[in-house]
Scaffold this active site. Structure first.
Site, PDB file in Angstrom:
ATOM      1  CG  HIS A 480      12.115  27.427  55.565  1.00  0.00           C
ATOM      2  ND1 HIS A 480      10.793  27.707  55.803  1.00  0.00           N
ATOM      3  CD2 HIS A 480      12.389  27.960  54.348  1.00  0.00           C
ATOM      4  CE1 HIS A 480      10.288  28.379  54.776  1.00  0.00           C
ATOM      5  NE2 HIS A 480      11.242  28.557  53.886  1.00  0.00           N
ATOM      6  CD  GLU A 481      15.716  28.356  52.707  1.00  0.00           C
ATOM      7  OE1 GLU A 481      15.450  27.953  51.557  1.00  0.00           O
ATOM      8  OE2 GLU A 481      15.130  29.336  53.217  1.00  0.00           O
ATOM      9  CG  HIS A 487       8.752  21.055  46.635  1.00  0.00           C
ATOM     10  ND1 HIS A 487       8.167  22.290  46.564  1.00  0.00           N
ATOM     11  CD2 HIS A 487       7.873  20.199  46.066  1.00  0.00           C
ATOM     12  CE1 HIS A 487       6.979  22.180  45.978  1.00  0.00           C
ATOM     13  NE2 HIS A 487       6.773  20.918  45.670  1.00  0.00           N
TER      14      HIS A 487
END
Ligand code: ZN
Length: 696
Positions: A480-481, A487
């Site tokens: 997730h991180e 991004h």
């Protein structure tokens, strides 16, 4: 300024590492040289520089144009960004009483600095003039977006208000900044004050890895040779899942949900009441009926009604599933001869038992295969196959704690793309949770600037000489991180304020949650989930049971999340006067939605840092689910292509989602990637909420 103080300032510049040019590889912050006392002088200088830049833009005698106003704003505040990034990284990941004290001061000064800028009528006049004539300015699409975002930001900050209203807004913002900081300090205080020692008789059901982590936690607090449960989620949840001691589960659970609600100096109830009332007042000053209406106007969802619509659509099937699961758990209690009604501190324990019986699977069986280093490798490998990135560890980059690791990231052509910092282990100086942040954002305004991206987690260290082993949840958090990290790392925009994760809150979880999907792919697990002692790959049978178990207990997980999101929405749509008694409000809202008594909120109000430590997620906690609608739907594009690394889909994903930052409207970006709007059923399917509940 007198001559002598001018000289003092000059010598400060020479010795303060925050104010000198950084002579490190990639000009990264020289952490070992930076001490708490450097921050206040560095902030003072950064505020002064920034204010001077803003004054020059505001009073530019030339007529406003894009370059002398919008681009000039983008160029301003470089030192402030630099100092802030280092400061907030340390406050969150490696704080000290000295830093926390400075943080109080900084948050106050930060509000005092930004208020007059964001409410500067003359500056706003220049921006508004450009905004009105935007169609005639021959701007690129990114420039148009930047102008739109800049105008909106100033408008929504109250730059168009009269003087009296502005003065009040400034007061409100300052007070909110103080209250938000106090809220998180209180929470940290209650977490640090509490621990429960585990004597030999208290260890029934606890795994060796849990005990090792509990011993490491004791050691961190100067209690060598002992073992303790702490109030960090990564200690509490595994304890509740595995401890056979019902009395201790109750004790730990009650301490966990009482954080910030103990009536001591760390109590957050009064802060919540004041925060909500100030938010309401500021929304009304700006002409919105409620804070939620104000907040959601600038989101993908747009309105409180749209948010409530999504949450209610998910709530009904999730609650039905949770109630069916509750009955099954109660039956299990009876079967074992237990003569008690299932309570909130029993849920995780019996759910884990039921999972072991029905899915024949428990987390402990897979943990030896989820070695932290291998899972990091897996996250890197997927980024290589999807986006052509490669990662090489660097030992010459200064870090804020010896546990932090740094990798240089290169693109497909071998060109430097970013640095990636991974800070994975829990320690008392770190706040709980997991997050991504940056020390520097990608941009191309004055030449290419490569980003410095950080992931922080709270995993348990391995026992002496053993690798760190992750739970399935930890492994998912890692991906997730890392998705947020991508991004930031893949960002390819021109203007700094549109970089990376500078997108709407209900869009920002798309890149992170989408990336979680690769972590649970058989293809990925077969390659990277290897036993820490034997090196054997995860057996197929265990893999199948692991994947099946993923849908297990989703009623519970969805209920605890959606209930928190609904309470967040209610706090910010109902009049602030309705929540003067926070506990009563919480109780009333839970009754209204028919919250199962055996499930607690994921975040009780007094612990809800997302919405009260700052306003970023205020009436925005739903965002995770909004993004999940998109991520479930987005991963479908790879499934439909029949290849989870399909190059054509991956290219669109790169261009439209990961690289475009805030340079495009998120809805347009999503439609460009997927060819249509997202469809919510994919989420319900993935969580198994459309399947018929199994008979108990
Ligand atoms: Zn996230």
């Amino acid at each position: 300024m007198s001559e002598t103080s001018g000289m003092a300032a000059a010598s400060q510049d020479q010795t303060n590492p925050l104010l000198k040019p950084w002579q490190t590889p990639f000009e990264t912050p020289p952490f070992p040289e930076i001490a708490p006392e450097h921050f206040l002088p560095a902030f003072a200088r950064a505020f002064a520089d920034h204010s001077a830049e803003i004054a020059a833009i505001t009073h530019d005698p030339a007529a406003p144009d894009f370059a002398n106003t919008i681009t000039a704003l983008e160029r301003s505040g470089k030192l402030l960004s630099k100092v802030s990034a280092v400061f907030y990284d340390l406050v969150s990941a490696h704080s000290s009483p000295a830093l926390l004290e400075i943080d109080k001061e900084v948050s106050l000064r930060m509000a005092r600095h930004w208020n007059p800028i964001m409410m500067n009528a003359v500056l706003f006049g220049r921006i508004a003039l450009l905004h009105d004539s935007r169609a005639t300015l021959a701007l690129s699409s990114e420039q148009l977006r930047l102008l739109e975002r800049t105008y909106t930001r100033f408008h929504r900050s109250g730059a168009g208000l009269d003087e009296a209203a502005k003065a009040r807004m400034a007061e409100i913002n300052e007070r909110l900044a103080h209250l938000g900081t106090a809220f998180s300090h209180h929470l940290l205080g209650d977490e640090q004050d509490w621990f429960m020692e585990l004597g030999e008789a208290d260890r029934d059901g606890l795994s060796d890895t849990f005990i090792a982590a509990a011993e490491a936690a004791a050691l961190e607090r100067g209690m060598a040779g002992k073992a303790i449960v702490t109030l960090s989620r990564s200690s509490v949840e595994p304890f509740l899942k595995s401890s056979g001691r019902r009395d201790l589960r109750e004790k730990v659970f009650k301490a966990f949900i009482a954080r910030g609600d103990n009536g001591n100096a760390n109590d957050n109830n009064a802060s919540i009441v004041e925060i909500l009332s100030l938010r309401e007042e500021s929304a009304k000053l700006l002409g919105y009926p409620t804070f939620a209406a104000y907040r959601l106007e600038d989101s993908m969802a747009k309105t409180p009604e749209a948010v409530r619509g999504l949450l209610e659509r998910v709530w009904k099937p999730a609650r039905a599933r949770a109630l069916a699961d509750r009955d099954a758990l109660q039956a299990l209690v009876a079967e074992e001869g237990g003569n008690f009604a299932l309570a909130a501190w029993d849920w995780r324990y019996y759910a884990e038992k039921l999972r072991q019986i029905s899915a024949n699977f428990d987390d402990a069986a897979i943990k030896p295969y989820l070695v932290l280093d291998h899972m990091i490798e897996a996250a890197f490998d997927c980024a290589g196959r999807l986006f052509g990135l490669s990662f090489a560890e660097r030992k010459d980059i200064p870090v804020w704690h010896p546990d932090v690791r740094v990798w240089e990231v290169r693109d497909r052509a071998g060109k430097h793309q970013a640095l990636f910092y991974g800070d994975y282990f829990a320690r008392p100086s770190k706040r709980s949770g997991a997050w991504m942040t940056s020390l520097r954002d990608q941009q191309k305004l004055d030449g290419e600037v490569a980003p410095l991206i950080i992931n922080v987690c709270n995993f348990s260290k391995g026992a002496e000489g053993q690798p760190s082993l992750l739970s399935p949840d930890d492994a998912r958090t890692l991906f997730h991180e890392f998705g947020h990290g991508l991004h930031g790392m893949l960002s390819d925009v021109f203007y700094p304020s549109l970089s990376g994760t500078s997108v709407f809150t209900d869009f920002v979880e798309l890149p992170s949650q989408l990336y979680e999907h690769w972590q649970e792919q058989p293809e990925v697990l077969r390659q990277f989930a290897r036993h820490y002692q034997t090196g054997e790959p995860l057996p197929d049978d265990l893999l199948k049971r692991f994947l099946a178990a993923r849908k297990f207990n989703q009623g519970f997980a969805t209920v605890e999340f959606v209930a928190s999101a609904l309470i967040d929405l209610e706090f910010h749509t109902q009049p602030a006067s309705a929540s003067r008694d926070v506990r009563a409000f919480e109780q009333r809202e839970l009754e209204k939605i028919g919250m199962p008594a055996e499930i607690a909120l994921r975040h009780r109000p007094q612990q809800f840092g997302h919405i009260f430590s700052g306003d970023h997620y205020a009436s925005g906690y739903y965002s995770y689910m909004w993004s999940e609608v998109m991520d479930a739907d987005a991963f479908g594009a790879f499934e439909e292509a029949g290849n989870i690394f399909d190059p054509a889909v991956a290219k669109r994903l790169h261009d439209d989602i990961y690289a475009s930052g805030g340079s495009r409207d998120p809805e347009d970006a999503y439609i460009a990637f997927r060819g249509r709007e997202p469809e919510p059923d994919a989420l319900l399917r993935r969580r198994g909420l459309l399947d018929r509940p199994k008979a108990a």
